[in-house]
Motif scaffolding. Structure first.
Motif, PDB file in Angstrom:
ATOM      1  N   VAL A  48       0.829  -1.208   0.000  1.00  0.00           N
ATOM      2  CA  VAL A  48       0.000   0.000   0.000  1.00  0.00           C
ATOM      3  C   VAL A  48       0.862   1.256   0.000  1.00  0.00           C
ATOM      4  N   ARG A  49       2.059   1.173   0.576  1.00  0.00           N
ATOM      5  CA  ARG A  49       2.948   2.328   0.643  1.00  0.00           C
ATOM      6  C   ARG A  49       3.418   2.750  -0.747  1.00  0.00           C
ATOM      7  N   ILE A  50       3.292   1.836  -1.706  1.00  0.00           N
ATOM      8  CA  ILE A  50       3.636   2.153  -3.088  1.00  0.00           C
ATOM      9  C   ILE A  50       2.392   2.470  -3.910  1.00  0.00           C
ATOM     10  N   ILE A  51       1.353   1.632  -3.814  1.00  0.00           N
ATOM     11  CA  ILE A  51       0.204   1.813  -4.718  1.00  0.00           C
ATOM     12  C   ILE A  51      -0.744   2.914  -4.268  1.00  0.00           C
ATOM     13  N   LYS A  52      -0.751   3.218  -2.956  1.00  0.00           N
ATOM     14  CA  LYS A  52      -1.654   4.266  -2.462  1.00  0.00           C
ATOM     15  C   LYS A  52      -1.114   4.802  -1.147  1.00  0.00           C
ATOM     16  N   VAL A  65       3.528  11.431  -2.863  1.00  0.00           N
ATOM     17  CA  VAL A  65       3.228   9.992  -2.750  1.00  0.00           C
ATOM     18  C   VAL A  65       3.858   9.196  -3.885  1.00  0.00           C
ATOM     19  N   TYR A  66       3.986   9.792  -5.056  1.00  0.00           N
ATOM     20  CA  TYR A  66       4.517   9.072  -6.215  1.00  0.00           C
ATOM     21  C   TYR A  66       6.042   8.940  -6.141  1.00  0.00           C
ATOM     22  N   THR A  67       6.710  10.014  -5.753  1.00  0.00           N
ATOM     23  CA  THR A  67       8.168   9.913  -5.620  1.00  0.00           C
ATOM     24  C   THR A  67       8.544   8.979  -4.475  1.00  0.00           C
ATOM     25  N   GLU A  71      10.851   5.575  -4.577  1.00  0.00           N
ATOM     26  CA  GLU A  71      11.970   5.385  -3.647  1.00  0.00           C
ATOM     27  C   GLU A  71      11.815   4.078  -2.869  1.00  0.00           C
ATOM     28  N   SER A  72      10.599   3.790  -2.411  1.00  0.00           N
ATOM     29  CA  SER A  72      10.368   2.551  -1.662  1.00  0.00           C
ATOM     30  C   SER A  72      10.627   1.330  -2.533  1.00  0.00           C
ATOM     31  N   THR A 422      -3.017  -7.397  -4.685  1.00  0.00           N
ATOM     32  CA  THR A 422      -1.882  -6.644  -5.200  1.00  0.00           C
ATOM     33  C   THR A 422      -0.662  -6.933  -4.336  1.00  0.00           C
ATOM     34  N   GLY A 423       0.459  -7.264  -4.986  1.00  0.00           N
ATOM     35  CA  GLY A 423       1.694  -7.523  -4.261  1.00  0.00           C
ATOM     36  C   GLY A 423       2.166  -8.959  -4.333  1.00  0.00           C
ATOM     37  N   LEU A 424       1.368  -9.843  -4.915  1.00  0.00           N
ATOM     38  CA  LEU A 424       1.809 -11.231  -5.046  1.00  0.00           C
ATOM     39  C   LEU A 424       2.990 -11.327  -6.019  1.00  0.00           C
ATOM     40  N   VAL A 425       2.844 -10.694  -7.165  1.00  0.00           N
ATOM     41  CA  VAL A 425       3.891 -10.649  -8.191  1.00  0.00           C
ATOM     42  C   VAL A 425       3.901  -9.236  -8.771  1.00  0.00           C
ATOM     43  N   LEU A 426       5.079  -8.676  -9.009  1.00  0.00           N
ATOM     44  CA  LEU A 426       5.227  -7.344  -9.587  1.00  0.00           C
ATOM     45  C   LEU A 426       6.075  -7.435 -10.851  1.00  0.00           C
ATOM     46  N   THR A 427       6.022  -6.407 -11.680  1.00  0.00           N
ATOM     47  CA  THR A 427       6.956  -6.307 -12.807  1.00  0.00           C
ATOM     48  C   THR A 427       7.571  -4.910 -12.831  1.00  0.00           C
TER      49      THR A 427
END
Length: 436
Positions: A48-52, A65-67, A71-72, A422-427
């Motif tokens: 969630v810290r990345i997607i929202k 929030v986007y930058t 960074e995360s 969200t978060g099981l697999v990323l690309t």
């Protein structure tokens, strides 16, 4: 047709990140403020810290929030919180859940799909705000986090047969439980023969977006931006593909919940006058309890019945003659579209009787949505909303038929259940950024 590609996904290293259930989330549009707070508290590595992410005092164009998301992501990769699989593959994804008292398993395959919007069928309209938000996140991170929930139709169930032996003889690579207690399991498929069978099975299939319309359109917009800059794909994982999970509508386990409507801000609204106006085209039945209203709505499914609560009034509205939809919607629309319960609600009730047109829906000035009927009823009873409309669910067949006509349902016409985590697999995209 479906061009799907194996890929090297990033996924959480459980030894470093902790339990997978603690770092995954629902899709971003289901991350409500209370869910967001709960995810933040669950783990410092929750996706969630990345997607929202949460806004902070002093946020600006340079820091926001986007930058922080970008960074995360880079930090977690550098720290080994997220690790990349060495071999490209597909990821089999099973969701086991209870729906209407029945235990079901929905089986899908996570892959990269070529971004070819002219070959993909969408069934819902989208809103500008969510697409702008998702585009900013993609520009900052150059990554895919959530899945596009795709449907295809294969009565032979070829993909399931190709995967059956592997899944039965191997333990899942990833296991998680969502906030509703549903089970999510993922297997990584790297066998070239199995991959080829899956690609061949899907090669001639049309794809239909079940969930993720905003994310798909955003991915196409980002691809167009990259191409206009002269950027090129530097690997299979790049801007010209999008992570998606594909489900066969011929498989058991495909469940859709209805999305009900709440209405507010109608000046001079009077429940009795509203029902009197509605009686021109609807049979009106009043009910003593909300349960009786909902049961009558479900029984009237085949006759375009909508439940309605306004103050103390509880009623069902059953369309007298579906031919009225020709005049309300227009003859250019298909019969499949005109017979949808959400079309009946939007055209014959929201717009015709309450003056809530497409512009008002786009601006979200009068209508909000909920899958929780109890919550919707409570909000009307508390006086927070003027009206609650209770709907039957759209079926998978209706989704496919409307999309085959290249038509879009009203927004929030379907709620496929359960949601993809969200978060099981990323690309992470690899891009050659040479300028023209």
């Amino acid at each position: 047709m479906a061009q799907i590609i194996p890929f090297r996904g990033y996924r959480y290293d459980e030894a470093s990140a902790g339990r997978i259930s603690d770092v995954v989330t629902p899709p971003y549009d289901r991350v409500y403020p209370d869910v967001q707070q709960a995810c933040y508290q669950r783990s410092p590595y929750n996706i969630v810290r990345i997607i929202k992410g949460l806004s902070e005092d002093g946020d600006s164009d340079q820091q926001n929030v986007y930058t922080r998301a970008a960074e995360s992501l880079e930090k977690w990769i550098a720290q080994g919180i997220l690790i990349r699989d060495e071999q490209p593959g597909f990821y089999a994804y099973h969701q086991t859940y209870t729906f209407d008292g029945e235990r079901l398993t929905r089986k899908g395959i996570i892959a990269l799909g070529k971004l070819e919007p002219e070959k993909v069928h969408a069934h819902e309209n989208t809103l500008k705000g969510p697409k702008a938000d998702r585009l900013k996140l993609m520009q900052a991170t150059e990554a895919n986090f959530g899945h596009i929930f795709m449907l295809y139709h294969d009565p032979a169930r070829t993909t399931e047969l190709a995967l059956k032996g592997f899944i039965e003889s191997h333990s899942p690579l990833i296991e998680a439980e969502d906030m509703d207690g549903n089970s999510h399991q993922v297997w990584r498929i790297t066998d070239a023969t199995v991959i080829e069978k899956i690609q061949a099975a899907l090669d001639d299939k049309d794809l239909y977006i079940a969930d993720g319309h905003h994310r798909y359109e955003t991915a196409v917009n980002f691809m167009n931006e990259c191409q206009q800059k002269g950027w090129q794909a530097a690997a299979p994982e790049s801007f010209d593909v999008r992570m998606m999970t594909l489900f066969n509508v011929a498989e058991p386990g495909m469940s859709i919940r209805p999305i009900h409507r709440l209405v507010r801000g109608i000046e001079g609204f009077d429940a009795e006058k509203f029902l009197d106006l509605a009686s021109e085209h609807f049979h009106i039945d009043r009910h003593d309890t909300a349960d009786a209203m909902m049961e009558a709505t479900r029984r009237g499914r085949e006759r375009h019945t909508v439940g309605c609560v306004a103050g103390e009034v509880m009623a069902t509205l059953m369309l007298k003659d579906v031919s009225i939809m020709d005049a309300l919607v227009g003859s250019s629309w298909s019969e499949d579209y005109k017979k949808l319960d959400v079309t009946v609600l939007h055209a014959a009730i929201l717009e015709r009787l309450l003056g809530i047109d497409a512009k008002a829906l786009e601006e979200q000035s009068h209508v909000t949505y909920t899958v929780d009927a109890v919550d919707g009823l409570a909000r009307v009873k508390a006086g927070d909303e003027q009206l609650f409309f209770y709907l039957n669910a759209t079926s998978p067949g209706e989704v496919v038929r409307v999309a085959d006509h290249n038509e879009k349902m009203p927004q929030k016409s379907t709620d496929f259940y359960p949601k993809l985590l969200t978060g099981l697999v990323l690309t992470k995209m690899e891009i050659l950024k040479s300028s023209r």
